[in-house]
Write a protein that holds these residues in place. Structure first.
Motif, PDB file in Angstrom:
ATOM      1  N   ARG A 105     -48.867 -43.186 -10.916  1.00 10.96           N
ATOM      2  CA  ARG A 105     -49.236 -42.847  -9.531  1.00 10.96           C
ATOM      3  C   ARG A 105     -50.405 -43.696  -9.053  1.00 10.96           C
ATOM      4  O   ARG A 105     -50.408 -44.179  -7.918  1.00 10.96           O
ATOM      5  CB  ARG A 105     -49.558 -41.359  -9.417  1.00 10.96           C
ATOM      6  CG  ARG A 105     -48.311 -40.502  -9.294  1.00 10.96           C
ATOM      7  CD  ARG A 105     -48.637 -39.076  -8.906  1.00 10.96           C
ATOM      8  NE  ARG A 105     -49.258 -38.333  -9.983  1.00 10.96           N
ATOM      9  CZ  ARG A 105     -48.620 -37.754 -10.985  1.00 10.96           C
ATOM     10  NH1 ARG A 105     -47.296 -37.830 -11.046  1.00 10.96           N
ATOM     11  NH2 ARG A 105     -49.261 -37.095 -11.913  1.00 10.96           N
ATOM     12  N   SER A 106     -51.393 -43.916  -9.924  1.00  9.86           N
ATOM     13  CA  SER A 106     -52.545 -44.727  -9.511  1.00  9.86           C
ATOM     14  C   SER A 106     -52.125 -46.174  -9.260  1.00  9.86           C
ATOM     15  O   SER A 106     -52.623 -46.825  -8.342  1.00  9.86           O
ATOM     16  CB  SER A 106     -53.669 -44.666 -10.558  1.00  9.86           C
ATOM     17  OG  SER A 106     -53.329 -45.396 -11.720  1.00  9.86           O
ATOM     18  N   GLU A 136     -49.796 -39.969 -14.310  1.00  9.53           N
ATOM     19  CA  GLU A 136     -51.026 -40.173 -13.540  1.00  9.53           C
ATOM     20  C   GLU A 136     -51.332 -41.665 -13.389  1.00  9.53           C
ATOM     21  O   GLU A 136     -51.716 -42.116 -12.308  1.00  9.53           O
ATOM     22  CB  GLU A 136     -52.218 -39.464 -14.205  1.00  9.53           C
ATOM     23  CG  GLU A 136     -52.095 -37.953 -14.291  1.00  9.53           C
ATOM     24  CD  GLU A 136     -51.148 -37.485 -15.403  1.00  9.53           C
ATOM     25  OE1 GLU A 136     -50.553 -36.406 -15.236  1.00  9.53           O
ATOM     26  OE2 GLU A 136     -50.969 -38.210 -16.404  1.00  9.53           O
ATOM     27  N   THR A 184     -48.370 -42.688 -18.709  1.00 10.36           N
ATOM     28  CA  THR A 184     -48.579 -41.340 -18.164  1.00 10.36           C
ATOM     29  C   THR A 184     -48.234 -41.337 -16.678  1.00 10.36           C
ATOM     30  O   THR A 184     -48.450 -42.335 -15.983  1.00 10.36           O
ATOM     31  CB  THR A 184     -50.038 -40.877 -18.341  1.00 10.36           C
ATOM     32  OG1 THR A 184     -50.886 -41.730 -17.562  1.00 10.36           O
ATOM     33  CG2 THR A 184     -50.460 -40.908 -19.801  1.00 10.36           C
TER      34      THR A 184
END
Length: 184
Positions: A145-146, A142, A140
């Protein structure tokens, strides 16, 4: 310029989505608006040399030559399918941008094979600058990005690289020598 090297195109697309922003998609890489590049391999595009590539005498199989144990282990470029130059294009892109990069990010799959696959490319093409590791376990944007926020020094994963290299060499030694032994 930061060069990301992904293990495969699908992983490169996931990372590009996680990075976001304006992107220019090419056949063998994606360029971000800040000039960074994400290129990709297609599995192992470098492979261990075969016995006859070390010594032409090994082309003919015979018991007297066994066991074959390279003094220095070497990689070679995996051959493209007849009439296809995609692997060569991938390698050319990676080599070109390794020569321009100030920083390289290993985006191999999590584990020893991913570490080996990208590590071999970095080593083979002689890149000696700053290296980071992006460990992506989830596809994903997200998650990516993390993980981009917590990248670590690629050298911290040297043990995984060495484990992958040891497994490859063991496979080569056992597989090639035993095949020749039992065949002859």
């Amino acid at each position: 310029m930061r060069l990301y090297i992904a293990e495969k195109p699908s992983l490169a697309r996931v990372v590009a989505a996680g990075i976001g922003g304006k992107q220019e998609k090419k056949k063998t890489y994606i360029r971000f608006e800040n000039g960074d590049i994400i290129a990709w391999a297609l599995g192992h595009i470098l492979v261990p040399k075969m016995p006859e590539e070390y010594n032409p005498e090994y082309k003919n199989w015979n018991l007297d030559a066994l066991p074959i144990i390279p003094e220095v282990w070497e990689l070679t470029e995996k051959k493209d399918a007849e009439g296809d130059d995609y692997l060569a294009s991938l390698r050319s892109t990676i080599k070109e941008y390794l020569g321009k990069a100030t920083e390289v990010v290993n985006v191999g799959d999590p584990g020893r094979e991913g570490q080996l696959l990208i590590g071999d490319l970095i080593k083979y093409y002689g890149y000696e600058g700053k290296r980071l590791r992006l460990w992506v376990e989830n596809t994903t944007p997200e998650h990516v990005r993390s993980r981009l926020a917590i990248m670590r020094d690629d050298a911290e994963y040297e043990g995984l690289y060495l484990a992958g290299e040891a497994r490859t060499r063991a496979d080569w030694l056992l597989g090639l020598n035993l095949t020749r032994l039992y065949t002859t």
